[in-house]
Design an enzyme around this catalytic site. Structure first.
Site, short mmCIF file in Angstrom:
data_model
loop_
_atom_site.label_atom_id
_atom_site.label_comp_id
_atom_site.label_asym_id
_atom_site.label_seq_id
_atom_site.Cartn_x
_atom_site.Cartn_y
_atom_site.Cartn_z
N ASN A 57 -1.08 -5.33 -5.72
CA ASN A 57 -1.52 -6.51 -4.96
C ASN A 57 -0.43 -7.58 -4.92
O ASN A 57 -0.20 -8.19 -3.88
CB ASN A 57 -2.80 -7.09 -5.57
CG ASN A 57 -3.95 -6.12 -5.45
OD1 ASN A 57 -4.46 -5.90 -4.38
ND2 ASN A 57 -4.31 -5.50 -6.57
N SER A 58 0.23 -7.78 -6.05
CA SER A 58 1.30 -8.78 -6.08
C SER A 58 2.40 -8.39 -5.10
O SER A 58 2.97 -9.24 -4.41
CB SER A 58 1.87 -8.92 -7.50
OG SER A 58 0.89 -9.47 -8.34
N THR A 111 -6.71 1.54 -3.73
CA THR A 111 -6.14 0.19 -3.93
C THR A 111 -4.64 0.26 -4.21
O THR A 111 -3.99 -0.77 -4.25
CB THR A 111 -6.81 -0.53 -5.13
OG1 THR A 111 -6.62 0.29 -6.28
CG2 THR A 111 -8.27 -0.79 -4.89
N GLU A 144 1.22 -9.03 -1.58
CA GLU A 144 1.14 -10.47 -1.30
C GLU A 144 2.53 -11.06 -1.09
O GLU A 144 2.75 -11.83 -0.15
CB GLU A 144 0.41 -11.18 -2.45
CG GLU A 144 -1.08 -10.87 -2.47
CD GLU A 144 -1.79 -11.07 -3.80
OE1 GLU A 144 -2.98 -10.74 -3.89
OE2 GLU A 144 -1.15 -11.54 -4.77
N HIS A 165 5.46 -8.16 -12.26
CA HIS A 165 5.36 -6.82 -12.85
C HIS A 165 5.23 -5.74 -11.78
O HIS A 165 5.22 -4.57 -12.08
CB HIS A 165 4.14 -6.77 -13.79
CG HIS A 165 2.83 -6.92 -13.07
ND1 HIS A 165 2.59 -7.86 -12.10
CD2 HIS A 165 1.66 -6.24 -13.19
CE1 HIS A 165 1.35 -7.76 -11.65
NE2 HIS A 165 0.76 -6.77 -12.30
N ASP A 186 1.50 2.20 -12.09
CA ASP A 186 2.23 2.41 -10.84
C ASP A 186 3.40 1.46 -10.63
O ASP A 186 4.10 1.54 -9.61
CB ASP A 186 1.24 2.22 -9.68
CG ASP A 186 0.53 0.87 -9.74
OD1 ASP A 186 0.45 0.29 -10.83
OD2 ASP A 186 0.07 0.38 -8.69
N HIS A 208 -8.53 -4.54 -8.17
CA HIS A 208 -9.35 -3.70 -7.29
C HIS A 208 -10.37 -4.53 -6.51
O HIS A 208 -10.54 -4.35 -5.32
CB HIS A 208 -10.07 -2.61 -8.11
CG HIS A 208 -9.12 -1.57 -8.64
ND1 HIS A 208 -9.35 -0.23 -8.53
CD2 HIS A 208 -7.91 -1.68 -9.26
CE1 HIS A 208 -8.34 0.46 -9.07
NE2 HIS A 208 -7.46 -0.42 -9.53
N ASP A 234 -14.28 2.76 -4.40
CA ASP A 234 -12.97 2.73 -5.04
C ASP A 234 -12.57 4.17 -5.36
O ASP A 234 -13.38 4.93 -5.94
CB ASP A 234 -13.14 1.92 -6.34
CG ASP A 234 -11.85 1.51 -6.95
OD1 ASP A 234 -10.94 2.35 -7.03
OD2 ASP A 234 -11.75 0.33 -7.36
N GLN A 264 -2.79 -17.21 -6.53
CA GLN A 264 -1.43 -16.68 -6.32
C GLN A 264 -1.00 -16.70 -4.84
O GLN A 264 0.13 -17.03 -4.54
CB GLN A 264 -1.35 -15.26 -6.88
CG GLN A 264 0.02 -14.63 -6.70
CD GLN A 264 0.23 -13.46 -7.63
OE1 GLN A 264 0.24 -13.63 -8.84
NE2 GLN A 264 0.40 -12.29 -7.09
#
Ligand code: UDX
Length: 461
Positions: free
Chosen positions: A358-359, A142, A362, A354, A378, A23, A120, A339
């Site tokens: 964000n991953s 987010t 990205e 996973h 999620d 977040h 948030d 990352q």
């Protein structure tokens, strides 16, 4: 008629994040975008979390962003102090609003009043505080817009928990199987308060002046159009990753490491690896795996005979097989890395992830194909989109009995990704999305226009 030059007052936003890595990272990036557009920003999260970010980000932030904190009732120990996440949420909701009021009053007394709270979406009570102070309230989501939609439909009663249908049809979304749904629907008996919090994101959203989401219009046109009909002030403003890795529009946009973990330098190790030869493996900041799953991943990587860079957080390291070397001719295990820098390196072939949001953003932004091992929250829904909607990855099959991904299954995915025609097709798709996403973030792109619309509304207050 005489023209008057109107001096525009610089608006001041308080950007308030839930104390999670997934977040604060995007909210920090969004803060930098706002600063680039002339807005003054104070970034805040909870006291324990801010004090434990491994870099004192105050020293590393652009001078126009200052850092503050509020109390969650667990100032000395954070979430563990409360005993459980459920108990933590209850404490935070009890203590947080008054602490936010105190912060707003303190800033006003210092001659630094806040014009807008960007909160948030996990903290909807911040909107009530904003309304009390007569200032703008902007909810910031987010998570993926499709995931938010699923929770919203539960609230509307269109999805019943416990889930009983095999296939779930929602407007503007692909058909979803049970395995594509967020995990809290299956664990609601123990995770009831978490699910309540996720549904609570919408409790007062009709009163929000803006609803901002770290997604991109081009990725999710239908679901964004549908959402905008429900909330006309809904806007996609993503991906909130350093501009350095997108259109490089924002100057001095370093990859500020707002992390509770310490990054290790892996870039040197990547330097002499051939282009597209390394498997990057990381499961974000929270997901724990059991020893058996770690063993299967470890052996899959070793047996793949490919180069690999694996992030195993310090808290997970003891679960590695005893005979597994952390540094070998083929592989390197680190406890944390930057990352985005790693994903941007041309040596990276694919990302075993996973599918934290964000991953996913990205890897999409940097055109890196994905092998998905979703675990909870999620992540399954994100994995569904990765595989079937954007076609940038493969979801590793689960062993039904043990509910883990076997090494052999992971190895097959690696081979498919790195050696087959399908892998090449996936890489082409990943490059296509990279171009679209960079376009959305660039001058005149969909996200950039939305950010400007939001900023202009602040300047005209
Ligand atoms: C959590 C939830 O698990 C996820 O499902 C939800 O979508 C967001 O909140 P997390 O598990 O930490 O997030 O995953 P993710 O969303 O991918 O965020 C991890 C962040 O940490 C990313 O920005 C990633 O770049 C960063 N990271 C991860 C590093 O900088 N270095 C690492 O070694 C690993």
């Amino acid at each position: 008629m005489e023209e008057k030059s109107i001096a525009r007052k610089q608006p001041h936003c308080l950007v308030l994040s839930h104390p999670f890595q997934g977040h604060i990272n995007p909210m920090l990036q969004f803060s930098k975008l706002l600063v680039h557009e002339g807005v003054k920003v104070t970034l805040a999260s909870t006291r324990f979390y801010i004090n434990n970010l491994h870099i004192n980000i105050n020293n590393n932030l652009p001078p126009s962003i200052s850092l503050e904190s509020i109390s969650d009732g667990c100032d000395n120990g954070g979430i563990p102090e409360a005993g459980s996440y459920n108990a933590y949420l209850q404490r935070f909701w009890l203590v947080g609003p008054q602490s936010l009021v105190d912060l707003l009053e303190k800033l006003a007394k210092l001659g630094n009043p806040i014009d807008c709270i960007i909160y948030d979406s996990f903290l909807p009570w911040a909107l009530d505080v904003a309304k009390r102070f007569g200032i703008v309230g902007a909810s910031y989501f987010t998570q993926h817009v499709a995931v938010n939609n699923i929770y919203y439909h539960v609230l509307l009663g269109r999805i019943k928990v416990p889930l009983i249908e095999d296939e779930i049809s929602l407007p503007s979304m692909p058909k979803l199987q049970l395995c594509d749904m967020p995990s809290f629907f299956f664990t609601y008996e123990e995770d009831g308060p978490v699910l309540d919090m996720l549904l609570g994101q919408f409790s007062n959203i009709d009163k929000a002046d803006w609803v901002l989401c770290n997604s991109i219009y081009e990725l999710d046109e239908e679901v964004v159009d549908w959402t905008t009909k429900i909330w006309p002030n809904f806007r996609t403003i993503g991906p909130n990753i350093p501009s350095k890795f997108l259109d490089k529009r924002v100057k001095d946009d370093e990859d500020y490491d707002a992390t509770q973990f310490k990054s290790e330098d892996c870039i040197e190790w990547l330097q002499d690896k051939p282009k597209g030869s390394v498997i990057y493996v990381s499961f974000g900041s929270t997901v724990p795996f059991d020893e058996e799953q770690m063993r299967e991943i470890a052996y899959a990587l070793r047996n793949s005979n490919k180069h690999f860079l694996w992030v195993v957080r310090a808290s997970e390291e003891t679960k590695l097989p005893k005979d597994f070397e952390k540094k070998s001719e083929k592989g390197l295990v680190v406890t944390w890395c930057s990352q985005v820098k790693v994903l941007a390196h041309e040596a990276i072939a694919c990302f075993v992830t996973h599918c934290g949001w964000n991953s996913v953003l990205e890897t999409l932004s940097l055109g890196v194909p994905t092998i998905a091992i979703p675990k909870w929250s999620d992540q399954s829904t994100n994995a569904k989109y990765v595989e079937d909607v954007w076609k940038v990855g493969i979801r590793a099959p689960i062993d039904d009995e043990k509910k883990i991904v076997r090494g052999e299954a992971l190895n097959n995915c690696i081979k498919e990704m790195m050696e087959s025609e399908k892998g090449k097709e996936i890489k082409r798709n990943a490059n296509k999305w990279r171009t679209l996403i960079t376009g959305a973030a660039s001058e005149g792109g969909s996200s950039h226009k939305n950010v400007l619309e939001f900023v202009n509304s602040l300047f005209s207050l």
